[in-house]
Design an enzyme around this catalytic site. Sequence first.
Site, PDB file in Angstrom:
ATOM      1  N   ASN A 152      46.634  19.627  14.849  1.00 13.45           N
ATOM      2  CA  ASN A 152      45.887  18.695  15.705  1.00 13.45           C
ATOM      3  C   ASN A 152      45.526  17.382  15.000  1.00 13.45           C
ATOM      4  O   ASN A 152      45.114  16.432  15.658  1.00 13.45           O
ATOM      5  CB  ASN A 152      44.637  19.356  16.285  1.00 13.45           C
ATOM      6  CG  ASN A 152      44.972  20.174  17.524  1.00 13.45           C
ATOM      7  OD1 ASN A 152      45.089  19.648  18.619  1.00 13.45           O
ATOM      8  ND2 ASN A 152      45.186  21.482  17.339  1.00 13.45           N
ATOM      9  N   GLU A 203      36.174  19.348  -1.581  1.00 11.36           N
ATOM     10  CA  GLU A 203      36.440  18.103  -0.840  1.00 11.36           C
ATOM     11  C   GLU A 203      35.198  17.210  -0.819  1.00 11.36           C
ATOM     12  O   GLU A 203      35.298  15.997  -0.650  1.00 11.36           O
ATOM     13  CB  GLU A 203      36.863  18.467   0.596  1.00 11.36           C
ATOM     14  CG  GLU A 203      37.847  17.505   1.222  1.00 11.36           C
ATOM     15  CD  GLU A 203      38.293  17.946   2.625  1.00 11.36           C
ATOM     16  OE1 GLU A 203      38.001  19.084   3.038  1.00 11.36           O
ATOM     17  OE2 GLU A 203      38.924  17.125   3.304  1.00 11.36           O
TER      18      GLU A 203
HETATM   19  C1  LIG Z   1      40.335  15.422   6.431  1.00 12.94           C
HETATM   20  N1  LIG Z   1      40.185  16.651   5.721  1.00 12.94           N
HETATM   21  C2  LIG Z   1      40.054  17.893   6.293  1.00 12.94           C
HETATM   22  N2  LIG Z   1      39.200  18.761   5.698  1.00 12.94           N
HETATM   23  C3  LIG Z   1      38.971  19.982   6.218  1.00 12.94           C
HETATM   24  N3  LIG Z   1      39.546  20.423   7.351  1.00 12.94           N
HETATM   25  C4  LIG Z   1      40.407  19.601   7.980  1.00 12.94           C
HETATM   26  C5  LIG Z   1      40.721  18.314   7.475  1.00 12.94           C
HETATM   27  N4  LIG Z   1      41.636  17.759   8.290  1.00 12.94           N
HETATM   28  C6  LIG Z   1      41.857  18.671   9.286  1.00 12.94           C
HETATM   29  N5  LIG Z   1      41.109  19.767   9.115  1.00 12.94           N
HETATM   30  C7  LIG Z   1      41.003  20.971   9.972  1.00 12.94           C
HETATM   31  O1  LIG Z   1      42.095  20.984  10.881  1.00 12.94           O
HETATM   32  C8  LIG Z   1      41.626  20.967  12.245  1.00 12.94           C
HETATM   33  C9  LIG Z   1      42.589  20.203  13.118  1.00 12.94           C
HETATM   34  O2  LIG Z   1      43.795  20.905  13.252  1.00 12.94           O
HETATM   35  P1  LIG Z   1      43.948  22.277  14.080  1.00 12.94           P
HETATM   36  O3  LIG Z   1      43.024  22.223  15.262  1.00 12.94           O
HETATM   37  O4  LIG Z   1      43.622  23.395  13.138  1.00 12.94           O
HETATM   38  O5  LIG Z   1      45.395  22.260  14.513  1.00 12.94           O
HETATM   39  C10 LIG Z   1      40.246  20.331  12.145  1.00 12.94           C
HETATM   40  O6  LIG Z   1      39.436  20.658  13.249  1.00 12.94           O
HETATM   41  C11 LIG Z   1      39.733  20.916  10.822  1.00 12.94           C
HETATM   42  O7  LIG Z   1      39.241  22.220  11.015  1.00 12.94           O
END
Ligand SMILES: CNc1ncnc2c1ncn2[C@@H]1O[C@H](COP(=O)(O)O)[C@@H](O)[C@H]1O
Length: 362
Positions: free
Chosen positions: A17, A225
């Site tokens: 996403n 992070e």
């Molecule tokens: C920028 N740094 C980051 N740190 C932590 N989690 C992140 C992220 N970037 C993305 N996500 C994780 O990925 C989800 C979106 O993709 P999906 O809905 O899973 O496909 C976000 O809601 C978060 O939980």
Amino acid sequence: MEWCLKQPKIELHAHLNGSVRNSTLLELAKVQGEKGVVVFADVEHVIMKNDRSLVECFKMFDLIHVLTTDHETVTRITREVIEDFAAENIVYVELRTTPKRNEAKGMTKRSYMEAVIDGLRSVDTVDVSFIPSDLNRENSSRYFASNDNGITRRRIFVRLLLSIDRRESTAAAMDTVQLALELRSLGVVGIDLSGNPLVGNWDTFLQPLLFAKDKGLPITLHCGEVKNRKEEVQAMLDFLPQRIGHAIFFEEQQWKQLKQSKIPVEICLTSNIRTECVTSINNHHFADLYASKHPIVLCTDDTGIFSTSLSREYRLAASAFGLGEMELFQLGKNSIEYVFADEVVKKSLREIFDSATPKLPL
Ligand SMILES: CNc1ncnc2c1ncn2[C@@H]1O[C@H](COP(=O)(O)O)[C@@H](O)[C@H]1O
Ligand SMILES: [Zn+2]
């Protein structure tokens, strides 16, 4: 640096996403705007915004999830993300996504993942190989019937990681691990822990992650992070995951432990700088890890959210750290050893890279 685009590349840290095209998000926002779910004018400038803090990123994810929340859209974004990756010569990608339940849409974590897998099946610009090698022979005709007409197409290997969101409970995390085990025959190769690093506790996820480990599912953790998570970073290092994402805020001793452990680190340069987790590219820990020959993989994190691509990340590494074509090719090739797929895939990847080795100038 045309070669950054041309080289075969491996992507090991990409959130579904977070990798949606802006044009698709705008189109979806229009539809949801007409239904009164969102106000298009408000959402439009949020989507087009370029610089996002970490907090804004997570607000953006909540918005994206509102726009992508039905099976058909999940299938569409999966197809588009894979097509975009293949178009820039990514030959293997581990795509990670958080299985979601949404009663209003009749969506379960399993049906969400089935929609993702339908997305892999629906790609037609490139040959997508996602079934594990030991099952591929019997399934290939079923999934790749269109390939039997003698036309050879480029191939991208795709494997899936199921993400546990830090907002989830122990029980919900356990459901995700169970689902990952059930979907191994459809290309799920591991578990990721991600989500807003400012929320949630490591303790909540320890039991499901230990269970996954016990069942032989490889694990990658978003680790360090944000600042002031010393104990969590320590617990994560002691857990010995197969890979680590980011590895930014480590104490000196933890840095030493990381290096001794040789745990591969997924490096997301643009993501780290845009979210201001790293102050500037010149201070990025890539340089230290690269110089000490620690296993590292260049990745995008979220191509949509950060308006980037893997070729762009390669270009950035080349210009910021003075790496040439051969060095980046070698860095990319080394990633083969850190993928979660089986040996048969690794062998194919080695062949792909060997046949694309840059010619040294005479
Ligand atoms: C920028 N740094 C980051 N740190 C932590 N989690 C992140 C992220 N970037 C993305 N996500 C994780 O990925 C989800 C979106 O993709 P999906 O809905 O899973 O496909 C976000 O809601 C978060 O939980
Ligand atoms: Zn990430």
